[in-house]
Design an enzyme around this catalytic site. Structure first.
Site, PDB file in Angstrom:
ATOM      1  N   HIS A   1      -3.079   3.281  -4.460  1.00 16.38           N
ATOM      2  CA  HIS A   1      -2.408   2.722  -3.267  1.00 16.38           C
ATOM      3  C   HIS A   1      -0.997   2.240  -3.611  1.00 16.38           C
ATOM      4  O   HIS A   1      -0.551   1.210  -3.128  1.00 16.38           O
ATOM      5  CB  HIS A   1      -3.243   1.581  -2.669  1.00 16.38           C
ATOM      6  CG  HIS A   1      -4.526   2.063  -2.056  1.00 16.38           C
ATOM      7  ND1 HIS A   1      -4.613   2.464  -0.742  1.00 16.38           N
ATOM      8  CD2 HIS A   1      -5.749   2.238  -2.586  1.00 16.38           C
ATOM      9  CE1 HIS A   1      -5.865   2.850  -0.485  1.00 16.38           C
ATOM     10  NE2 HIS A   1      -6.575   2.732  -1.584  1.00 16.38           N
TER      11      HIS A   1
ATOM     12  N   ASP B   1       0.858  -1.187   0.000  1.00 16.36           N
ATOM     13  CA  ASP B   1       0.000   0.000   0.000  1.00 16.36           C
ATOM     14  C   ASP B   1       0.891   1.233   0.000  1.00 16.36           C
ATOM     15  O   ASP B   1       2.128   1.115  -0.039  1.00 16.36           O
ATOM     16  CB  ASP B   1      -0.962  -0.018   1.203  1.00 16.36           C
ATOM     17  CG  ASP B   1      -2.316   0.578   0.831  1.00 16.36           C
ATOM     18  OD1 ASP B   1      -2.331   1.750   0.416  1.00 16.36           O
ATOM     19  OD2 ASP B   1      -3.338  -0.113   0.947  1.00 16.36           O
TER      20      ASP B   1
ATOM     21  N   GLU C   1     -10.100   2.972  -4.885  1.00 15.96           N
ATOM     22  CA  GLU C   1      -9.640   4.315  -4.527  1.00 15.96           C
ATOM     23  C   GLU C   1      -8.445   4.767  -5.365  1.00 15.96           C
ATOM     24  O   GLU C   1      -7.408   5.134  -4.817  1.00 15.96           O
ATOM     25  CB  GLU C   1      -9.290   4.349  -3.024  1.00 15.96           C
ATOM     26  CG  GLU C   1     -10.497   4.041  -2.158  1.00 15.96           C
ATOM     27  CD  GLU C   1     -10.158   3.888  -0.683  1.00 15.96           C
ATOM     28  OE1 GLU C   1     -11.016   4.191   0.142  1.00 15.96           O
ATOM     29  OE2 GLU C   1      -9.031   3.439  -0.351  1.00 15.96           O
TER      30      GLU C   1
END
Ligand code: ACM
Length: 525
Positions: free
Chosen positions: A256, A182, A320
């Site tokens: 990410h 991440d 995201e």
């Protein structure tokens, strides 16, 4: 006598008397080599506390494991049947199953029939190792019964990861979803790209407090790092495989990815983007660029990941990924024009489709968070639906109607990083949200508004342990348990058989198992 089985089996018939494990007992197995493997696993589980030798041998023993045929090929999602029958009688124990997966689940049930001290890591002399006589016939409600652990935001040593797997296996869960990379740290060694871990596994410091509520952000001033060598990964995967737990790796892309872009800036948004391994939580604006060379990098990474993880599914994240960098970048506009794409979000769909083709050409299947649906994806890709709270259940219904397999992971019922009780001032700092144990238990993984063949595409569900606010193992235990115990029962036991009050009763005895193992479960429901 202890029959606090958790999750509750499908049928339990109590009988008179009890089985007592004697110091000279042997564990027998009948059937293929996999029956021996699970017999060895059982012996390994029972030896530390009893101090007994428990030799494993072919044929009948005081406890006999019988597998009727060699394991069949897994189904298209990578699962095997898990039903088993367990007979405990004063004269002996017999566990029967059609597969080693069924035997592995039966082993966990049998362990629960013994006193809680059976879970101790050291000998407990003087105890009577008795299990009540009982006949159990059992099979799970859902195929996918999992937990996700985020090893990026905080790093968990391989031993602790194995312990995490062991605890989920004790709950007859079968999927360990391992979030390995991440923005805040790349945690898996990739031989071809050493800077991923040399540079990408270390952040300069970590923010203190809640990233939404505590402004201005403050930092602890301490570098934070850690990663798994490929040997570490192999050890975890083998540990899980012995317990018939599938490890699904997640390498989150194209968002990410700040840690990877910091290590290899050519993967990122070009001249004006200068990420660092992120020191704050929340969503980063930095995403992979959509060059062919970046896709080739990702395929190289996945090639090594595939060597390490035999799972049918590979999780590409996909959540995201802000479009801001692609909207601003001239080069991204050129790539869109070359590929006949009209909107920047189509770049992510282009990328995901290419990975999907890459996986399929190697006999694997793509799994991603539900953002992978935006822009279209082949129905063979599976979708982890996490945004049900704001998108609604119709969104899940549409996804299975479109032919996708679905793993339910809604924030509303499965985000174990959320608070679990009021007042939150008496709870350790968490990301937010509110997910009490009773709400986890109220979850239903059954879709009712679609035809049965579409509803059957729900593989199951999993709980998420995002670890931004979970720095220690005790804290991880506290957030995971007993909520994961509740989820395990929701996914194993048919709804007709489940009652929350009864679950709480059994949880009382189950807590003794936690205590023996030093699991820091939240003490109140
Ligand atoms: C997620 O919580 N971003 C899947």
């Amino acid at each position: 006598m202890n029959t606090a089985l958790l999750p509750l089996p499908r049928s339990v018939e109590e009988r008179d008397g009890a089985f007592r494990l004697a110091p000279d007992a042997a564990i027998g197995f009948e059937g293929p080599a996999s029956a021996r493997e699970i017999a060895e696993l059982l012996a390994e589980c029972l030896r530390p506390a009893t101090g007994f030798a428990l030799p494993v041998r072919e044929g009948a023993g005081a406890i006999t494991l019988a597998q009727s045929a060699p394991d069949p090929a897994p189904d298209e999602a990578g699962f095997l049947p898990e039903d088993y029958a367990l007979d405990v009688a004063p004269g002996g124990v017999r566990l029967e199953a059609g597969t080693s997966w069924g035997l592995a689940r039966g082993v966990q049930t049998l362990r629960q029939l013994f006193p809680a001290e059976i879970y101790a890591a050291e000998a407990k002399p003087g105890l009577a190792w008795e299990a009540p006589a009982v006949r159990i016939e059992d099979a799970p409600e859902c195929r996918w019964r999992g937990l996700m652990l985020d090893s990026s935001r905080h790093f968990w040593r391989a031993d602790d990861v194995c312990r995490f797997v062991e605890l989920l296996a004790q709950h007859r869960m079968n999927v360990f979803h391992w979030h390995l990379t991440d923005d805040q740290g790349w945690r898996i060694e990739i031989r071809k790209y050493p800077r991923l871990t040399e540079v990408g596994s270390v952040r300069a410091e970590t923010m203190v407090g809640n990233h939404m509520n505590d402004w201005p952000h403050r930092f602890d001033g301490t570098p934070y790092g850690g990663f798994y060598t490929q040997d570490d990964v192999r050890r975890v995967v083998a540990f899980a495989a012995r317990r018939r737990v599938v490890v699904v790796p997640e390498i989150d892309m194209p968002g990410h990815m700040s840690a990877a872009i910091t290590a290899y800036p050519e993967l990122g948004g070009g001249e004006w983007a200068h990420p660092a391994v992120r020191t704050t939580w929340g969503i980063s604006q930095h995403v992979l660029n959509m060059e062919e060379s970046t896709l080739a990098f990702c395929e190289d990474v996945w090639t090594e990941v595939m060597e390490l993880f035999p799972s049918r599914f590979l999780h590409i994240g996909g959540d995201e990924a802000p479009r801001h960098e692609w909207e601003e970048s001239k080069r991204a506009q050129e790539l869109m024009a070359e590929r006949g794409l009209r909107k920047p979000e189509q770049l992510q769909a282009w990328f995901t489709k290419r990975l999907d083709e890459f996986f399929r050409s190697r006999g694997r299947r793509l799994l991603g968070w539900d953002e992978i649906l935006e822009g279209g994806i082949d129905p063979s890709a599976a979708v982890a639906c996490w945004r049900i709270g704001w998108k609604g259940w119709d969104y899940v219904n549409d996804t299975v109607r479109a032919g996708h397999d679905v793993v339910l992971a809604p924030t509303s019922h499965t985000y174990f990083d959320y608070y679990q009780d009021e007042p939150i001032s008496e709870e350790p700092l968490a990301i937010g949200g509110m997910l009490p144990l009773s709400k986890v238990y109220s979850f239903s993984p059954r879709l009712t508004a679609v035809p049965p063949e579409a509803a059957a595409r729900v593989l199951g569900a999993q709980g998420q342990l995002w670890t931004e606010y979970i720095p220690t193992r005790d804290h991880l235990d506290y957030m995971a348990y007993p909520r994961a115990s509740a989820l395990a029962e929701v996914l194993w036991t048919p709804p007709e058989r489940r009652r929350y009050a009864d679950f709480l009763d059994r949880l009382g005895a189950h807590r003794a198992r936690f205590a023996v193992q030093g699991v820091n479960a939240r003490p109140r429901p």
